[in-house]
Design an enzyme around this catalytic site. Structure first.
Site, PDB file in Angstrom:
ATOM      1  N   GLU A 122      21.725  26.403  66.825  1.00 50.19           N
ATOM      2  CA  GLU A 122      22.366  25.165  66.374  1.00 50.19           C
ATOM      3  C   GLU A 122      23.266  25.369  65.155  1.00 50.19           C
ATOM      4  O   GLU A 122      23.014  24.825  64.071  1.00 50.19           O
ATOM      5  CB  GLU A 122      21.310  24.102  66.069  1.00 50.19           C
ATOM      6  CG  GLU A 122      20.542  23.663  67.293  1.00 50.19           C
ATOM      7  CD  GLU A 122      19.491  22.607  66.995  1.00 50.19           C
ATOM      8  OE1 GLU A 122      19.158  22.393  65.825  1.00 50.19           O
ATOM      9  OE2 GLU A 122      18.993  22.003  67.952  1.00 50.19           O
ATOM     10  N   GLU A 148      16.754  23.301  74.919  1.00 49.86           N
ATOM     11  CA  GLU A 148      15.573  22.702  74.288  1.00 49.86           C
ATOM     12  C   GLU A 148      15.478  21.243  74.672  1.00 49.86           C
ATOM     13  O   GLU A 148      16.484  20.535  74.683  1.00 49.86           O
ATOM     14  CB  GLU A 148      15.688  22.725  72.753  1.00 49.86           C
ATOM     15  CG  GLU A 148      15.608  24.055  72.088  1.00 49.86           C
ATOM     16  CD  GLU A 148      15.745  23.913  70.561  1.00 49.86           C
ATOM     17  OE1 GLU A 148      15.459  22.831  70.016  1.00 49.86           O
ATOM     18  OE2 GLU A 148      16.167  24.887  69.935  1.00 49.86           O
TER      19      GLU A 148
END
Ligand code: GAL
Length: 679
Positions: A156, A312
């Protein structure tokens, strides 16, 4: 149309997720137990090493791979595959202690201490070098390991840094952009204003509460630069991986609705797209939540227009919201399968096993602290794994769309930075999602693309609040309509160029005034208690926030304001340009006007939906199609808390029950997956 796999060597849906055995080194036997549970949970993938730097390099230059070797070998022996992460998202203590330059400086000029993660400077040569070394070691050791099917670079990417190195790089970036000519920059930023003219590039500082924030062009360039630095860092991370094992595909997990980075610049750097997704189910308007996450998936798919990886999601609960509600029965399956319906070739969770300590110990996982397979959540994961196996033929199929919504980071940034309109009601992304929902409600596949992307595959393109119109956007839009496309744009279209300089000669700028056959003379920003209205096809529609005073210059007027001194002026127009048509909506509605106009266009243009009808499927219900040129796979999704019945418009095979049917009956939070062959 053939199938496209993330890795041809493993052409299957992936089921699994983040695996952190590095947190369990003091627990002998844990890896073996995890392997047992991995198989029982019908998992075939583990994402390994994301935050494992201090285990692999416990001291500077000392590398220990024994534990990692064991983990990868065991996963492979047990039939699993690995997406291997580079560990740059969090660094070991020794690195920060010895080289403080790796820490970010915040906008107040304060250099961070160790802090938590995702807080390294992308400019720091030391950090880049340390990452290069460890990535090289990982690639050499595991690039050919039979378990490894791809790279997960960092985690991220996000944030910005204001350290002297980043400021110097920013000035370099501007020098390149403005050909080392400060006059060019001054003109682009209109810096004669308030006598803020720059004498040299050395005077330029990033926008912060203490520096010059009066140039919106500079604010936008800072954001572009932050994206460029991030991409540059990512390229540096990827270089040793590609050099040593060019065949392994690379991704980085993105946050889809994240505003800080223009993910379109990641194109061509990553081999496949992936994202993390944590929809806030069971609070507020459930349909809005579903549209929100659907839009996010379509942003991610839109980057490559190929299947992507859901890297995720949670098995049930997160730990970081104000209230962390567990998913209701049904939702734990529907939620990740939403990603599959939108083109994901995986369902991967954060995390395989809950940690015993630390900030994320109460975050959902496949294996809970009780340690056994005898939990409700484990059972649901196992069922999802079984279902993925059952529908494995869908893996690699495409999502094709006849309509697209333009989502433009730069318009979002510039509108947010602009002084004008209203501070609280710009709502760029909310507006984009509202238009997207017109298609979502009807079960119509929709791509989310950028203003420079190829528009030729689409019958209809909607460009909500496309405030920035550079030369390329103007040409792209004009060409699309000229060649027969239907373009639907709204208030604030084409007001500024890429540097936030207003277009001269009337809005929308350049050729767009001809394309739409209108001139936007003024924009009235309404107070929250104000409204106006218009009628379209006999129904009355409320208008709020923004009402532009536009003049039809050749366009046909489809609806006019019903109130105020501009009563009778156009709200919706339609203009023939070349072989196509350009619609303009001059005011913000509350969903009903745009729905009414666009649904008419959908019918006119003969746009295909998943279930044959282009009428709304009911509150909280949507449908999507994946296809491979021969077979079409229809996902019917019910995000509402009441059962739904959806006619399928033809006979299809129910891939869950194996029966033929022409109607889909779903429980609350139910999912149906159907198949039929193209004639
Ligand atoms: C993600 C992150 C994971 C984990 C997860 C919790 O944003 O990548 O490492 O923290 O959130 O929801």
């Amino acid at each position: 149309m053939s199938k496209t796999y993330m890795n041809e060597k493993f052409p299957h849906f992936l089921h699994g997720g983040d695996y952190n055995p590095d947190q369990w080194v003091d627990y002998p036997g844990m890896i073996d137990e995890d392997m047992r549970l991995m198989k029982l949970a019908e998992c075939n993938e583990m994402t390994v090493g994301i935050f494992a730097w201090s285990m692999i390099e416990p001291r500077e230059g000392v590398f220990e791979f024994d534990y990692m070797d064991k983990v990868l070998d065991k996963i492979y022996e047990n039939g699993g595959r690995v997406i291997l992460a580079t560990p740059s998202a969090a660094r070991p203590h020794w690195l920060g202690d010895k080289y403080p330059e790796v820490f970010r400086v915040d906008r107040d000029g304060v250099r961070e201490h160790f802090n938590s993660r995702h807080n390294h400077c992308y400019s720091s040569p030391v950090y880049r070098e340390k990452v290069r070394i460890i990535n090289t070691k990982l690639a050499k050791r595991y690039g050919k390991h039979p378990a490894v099917i791809g790279w997960h670079v960092s985690n991220e990417y996000s944030g910005e840094c204001f350290c002297p190195l980043c400021v110097a790089n920013f000035r370099e970036y501007l020098r390149r952009k403005f050909h080392n000519d400060i006059r060019e920059l001054n003109h682009a930023y209109w810096s004669y204003f308030w006598s803020h003219t720059f004498d040299s590039f050395e005077q330029i500082e990033p926008p912060t509460p203490y520096t010059d924030q009066s140039h919106m062009g500079l604010t936008c360039d800072w954001r572009r630069f932050v994206t460029e630095m991030t991409v540059d860092f990512m390229r540096a991370e990827i270089a040793p991986l590609k050099e040593i094992c060019p065949e392994l595909p690379v991704t980085t997990n993105m946050l889809s609705n994240y505003v800080g980075l223009d993910y379109r610049r990641f194109k061509g750097v990553i081999d496949f797209a992936s994202c993390d997704s944590y929809p806030a189910w069971h609070s507020g308007d459930q349909q809005d939540t579903a549209v929100h996450s659907a839009f996010g998936y379509d942003i991610i798919r839109g980057l490559t227009l190929k299947p992507f990886i859901l890297m995720e999601n949670t098995t049930s609960v997160v730990n970081w919201r104000d209230y962390n509600k567990i998913m209701r029965p049904g939702m734990e399956t529907l939620s990740p399968f939403q990603a599959v319906a939108h083109g994901s070739d995986s369902i991967l969770y954060f995390q395989f096993r809950k940690g015993r300590g630390g900030q994320e110990k109460f975050h959902g996982a496949i294996v809970d602290h009780v340690g056994t397979e005898k939990t409700r959540v484990f059972e649901t994961v196992k069922r999802k794994g079984e279902l993925l196996k059952k529908v494995d033929e869908i893996c690699g199929t495409a999502v094709r769309s006849e309509v697209a919504v333009v989502y433009d980071w730069e318009s979002r940034w510039m509108l947010d930075a602009s002084h004008g309109f209203s501070k609280n009601t710009k709502k760029y992304i909310e507006t984009a999602r509202a238009y997207y929902s017109v298609f979502w409600k009807r079960g119509i596949n929709c791509d989310v693309i950028g203003p420079h992307d190829d528009l030729s595959p689409y019958k209809i393109v909607v460009a909500p609040m496309q405030y920035v119109a550079d030369a390329e956007t103007i040409d792209n839009f004009a060409r699309f309509v000229e060649r027969g496309g239907t373009l639907y744009a709204t208030y604030t279209l084409g007001m500024v160029d890429e540097n936030d300089l207003c277009h001269l000669g009337g809005f929308p700028g350049g050729k767009l005034r001809d394309v739409f056959g209108i001139w936007n003379e003024e924009i009235d920003t309404l107070y929250p208690e104000d409204s106006n209205f218009c009628e379209f096809k006999g129904a009355k529609h409320k208008l709020v926030d923004y009402c532009e005073l536009i003049h039809a210059e050749g366009a046909e007027v489809l609806a006019v304001y019903g109130e105020d001194f501009y009563r009778g002026m156009p709200v919706v127009t339609s203009n023939v340009y070349g072989a196509g048509r350009a619609y303009y909506q001059a005011a913000r509605d509350c969903g009903t006007l745009s729905d009414a106009v666009i649904s008419e266009i959908v019918k006119e243009r003969g746009v295909r939906s998943a279930t044959g009808t282009v009428e709304p499927l009911g509150y909280g219900v949507s449908a999507h199609v994946r296809e491979d040129g021969e077979d079409r796979y229809v996902f019917v999704e019910n995000y509402s808390d009441v059962p739904a019945t959806v006619p399928l418009g033809r006979k299809m095979t129910d891939l869950i029950s194996g029966k033929e049917t022409d109607v889909c009956k779903l429980d609350a939070y139910g999912l149906g997956i159907f198949k039929y062959s193209e004639e």
